[in-house]
Design an enzyme around this catalytic site. Structure first.
Site, mmCIF file in Angstrom:
data_model
loop_
_atom_site.group_PDB
_atom_site.id
_atom_site.type_symbol
_atom_site.label_atom_id
_atom_site.label_comp_id
_atom_site.label_asym_id
_atom_site.label_seq_id
_atom_site.Cartn_x
_atom_site.Cartn_y
_atom_site.Cartn_z
ATOM 1 N NE ARG A 77 -3.345 2.503 2.605
ATOM 2 C CZ ARG A 77 -3.434 3.285 3.671
ATOM 3 N NH1 ARG A 77 -2.913 2.897 4.828
ATOM 4 N NH2 ARG A 77 -4.038 4.430 3.616
ATOM 5 C CG HIS A 121 -1.374 8.751 3.622
ATOM 6 N ND1 HIS A 121 -1.487 7.396 3.826
ATOM 7 C CD2 HIS A 121 -0.996 9.276 4.808
ATOM 8 C CE1 HIS A 121 -1.180 7.113 5.089
ATOM 9 N NE2 HIS A 121 -0.881 8.241 5.706
ATOM 10 C CD GLU A 166 -4.866 7.235 10.005
ATOM 11 O OE1 GLU A 166 -4.393 8.278 10.482
ATOM 12 O OE2 GLU A 166 -4.485 6.108 10.366
ATOM 13 C CG ASN A 294 -5.382 3.069 8.726
ATOM 14 O OD1 ASN A 294 -5.494 2.097 7.974
ATOM 15 N ND2 ASN A 294 -5.027 4.266 8.279
ATOM 16 C CE1 TYR A 296 0.128 2.508 13.481
ATOM 17 C CE2 TYR A 296 -1.888 3.584 12.759
ATOM 18 C CZ TYR A 296 -0.631 3.084 12.482
ATOM 19 O OH TYR A 296 -0.133 3.167 11.204
ATOM 20 C CD GLU A 353 -1.760 3.766 8.169
ATOM 21 O OE1 GLU A 353 -1.472 4.177 9.310
ATOM 22 O OE2 GLU A 353 -1.995 4.515 7.210
HETATM 23 C C1 BGC Z 1 -1.064 7.406 9.428
HETATM 24 C C2 BGC Z 1 0.389 7.215 9.082
HETATM 25 C C3 BGC Z 1 1.223 7.391 10.336
HETATM 26 C C4 BGC Z 1 0.839 6.312 11.314
HETATM 27 C C5 BGC Z 1 1.588 6.351 12.627
HETATM 28 C C6 BGC Z 1 -1.471 6.821 10.748
HETATM 29 O O1 BGC Z 1 -2.156 7.778 11.494
HETATM 30 O O2 BGC Z 1 -1.891 7.020 8.379
HETATM 31 O O3 BGC Z 1 0.721 8.095 8.066
HETATM 32 O O4 BGC Z 1 2.582 7.396 10.089
HETATM 33 O O5 BGC Z 1 -0.524 6.382 11.605
HETATM 34 O O6 BGC Z 1 1.314 7.527 13.301
#
Ligand code: BGC
Length: 447
Positions: A77, A121, A166, A294, A296, A353
């Site tokens: 991607r 992006h 995002e 995405n 995290y 992501e």
């Molecule tokens: C984004 C990336 C970023 C990653 C880590 C996402 O919010 O799409 O561009 O580097 O998270 O922060």
């Protein structure tokens, strides 16, 4: 020891974005983007870093594709830099920009790697910011024209398309929190922009269908899980808002054709109104082929008046954190995927992501990043559980292939499977690279 095994048809991949890796900011007719302006404004990015050179992938993409090939990914991607294609955002096309992406995509295909292309992006052409950026509906139309050109040019080569990456970051983080380019702090502006982004997405989907090219189109919102602190209604409502600004606000209009009332009412309580024109929702709710997700981090949320825009206090209940300070919350990954499926049905999902920031350096030619491996394992276990409970996961793409320009954090925060020395631009495969390679090759890992 347990074996965590994945279905044979799951696609494995890695992700990056143009401004974070390409460099070559002033070459071959590329126009300026809002990130050039922002990163060159003192005080906006840690250490005054900028993306002028980044990983220099514009010149080194053959080396990067070799790494991908060795890693064994099915899918890569990447994002296209809009100002390389239209230096002024619209009008004249820069043929050299198109040629670069043709060469790059051809090289991916020759190596058996499927391209997944993100159209936006975050590197908005500066000329479009000069007319108001995403607050101006002309920019929405410029995006649809850019998308149309890309579909015409790359039809037959690229079959997976992501319109917007995002939208929460593009609207709220960049225009309410002011942390990302263009750095505004205005709730009404952020709300307008969030709607215009959804409109831009919908118009691009219409262009995609009209183009008649083969393939699939979707978009990639980021989500978090926020567990209510207690069973009190005010805590439950606060966490729903905390999640709603990522999930319901950006998924309801596309999938259900309306914005969620609880969020509309909340924004209006905070002084911002949502203005929708005739047909907007019809455009926005064009059927998509897949959803990019995405993920995290997450947290526990407690109601606290005037804590932030959403009156939710995100509590630290002792989570372990990555080197960027984000809680590690793999259970939240499982929960949010279950919730999305409950609310929106079994829509095909690519995890576009997921990854971790750890800043381990090179020692004797090796990068021992076992914490990244542990993070990936835990999150892949959540994926495995999600698949078992009926979430329609099609693929998993980790962030990121390479250490890169981490936006307002600059180069100090590293998410790559491959270490990049930002002085010499030398690439060094980390231990996580070898671990991911083995996992892809086997289709399982040991925990
Ligand atoms: C984004 C990336 C970023 C990653 C880590 C996402 O919010 O799409 O561009 O580097 O998270 O922060």
């Amino acid at each position: 020891m347990a074996i965590i095994k994945f279905p044979d048809n799951i696609k494995w991949g890695a992700a990056t974005a143009s401004y974070q890796i390409e460099g070559a900011a002033y070459e071959d007719g590329r126009g300026m983007s809002i990130w050039d302006t922002f990163s060159h404004t003192p005080g906006k990015v840690q250490n005054g870093d900028n993306g002028d050179v980044a990983c220099d992938s514009y010149h080194r993409y053959e080396e990067d594709i070799k790494l991908m090939k060795e890693l064994g990914i099915d899918m890569y991607r990447f994002s296209v830099s809009w100002p390389r294609i239209f230096p002024d955002g619209r009008g004249e096309v820069n043929q050299k920009g198109l040629a670069f992406y043709h060469d790059f995509v051809d090289a991916l295909l020759e190596n058996g790697i499927e391209p997944m292309c993100t159209l936006y992006h975050w590197d908005l052409p500066q000329s479009l910011q000069d007319i108001g950026g995403w607050n101006n509906r002309e920019v929405v139309d410029a995006f649809a024209d850019y998308a149309k050109l890309m579909f015409q040019e790359f039809g037959g080569k690229i079959s997976k398309w992501i319109t917007i990456n995002e939208p929460w970051c593009v609207s709220f983080l960049s225009n309410y929190d002011g942390v990302h380019a263009p750095g505004n702090q205005d709730l009404q502006l952020a709300v307008n922009i969030s709607h215009h982004l959804m409109l831009a997405h919908g118009k691009a989907v219409i262009e995609f269908r009209n183009s008649g090219i083969e393939g699939e189109v979707g978009y990639a919102p980021n989500v978090e899980w926020i567990e209510p602190f207690s069973s009190k209604q005010e805590d439950i409502d606060a966490s729903n808002r905390g999640m709603g600004i990522f999930k319901d606000w950006f998924l309801d209009p596309v999938i259900k054709g309306r914005y969620p009332d609880f969020m509309i009412n909340w924004f209006s309580k905070k002084g911002a109104t949502l203005t929708i024109e005739d047909n907007d929702l019809e455009i926005i709710s064009q059927p998509i082929d897949f959803l990019g997700i995405n993920f995290y981090t997450g947290s526990v949320g407690r109601y606290k008046p005037n804590e932030d825009l959403l009156d939710v206090e995100k509590l630290d209940i002792g989570y372990e954190k990555t080197d960027i300070g984000w809680n590690i919350y793999p259970e939240g990954f499982y929960k949010i995927l279950a919730k999305i499926t409950e609310q929106y049905g079994q829509i095909p999902i690519y995890i576009t992501e997921n990854g971790a920031c750890y800043n381990d350096g090179v020692e004797n030619g090796r990068v021992k990043d076992e914490k990244r491996i542990e993070y990936l394992k835990q999150h892949l276990i959540s994926i495995r559980r999600s698949i078992d409970t009926g979430v329609n996961i099609k693929g998993y793409l980790t962030w990121s292939l390479l250490d890169n320009f981490e936006w307002a954090e600059g180069y100090d925060k590293r998410f790559g499977l491959v270490h990049v020395d930002f002085n010499t631009l030398e690439r060094t495969k980390k231990d996580s690279f070898y671990w991911y390679k083995q996992t892809i090759n086997n289709g399982w890992f040991e925990k």
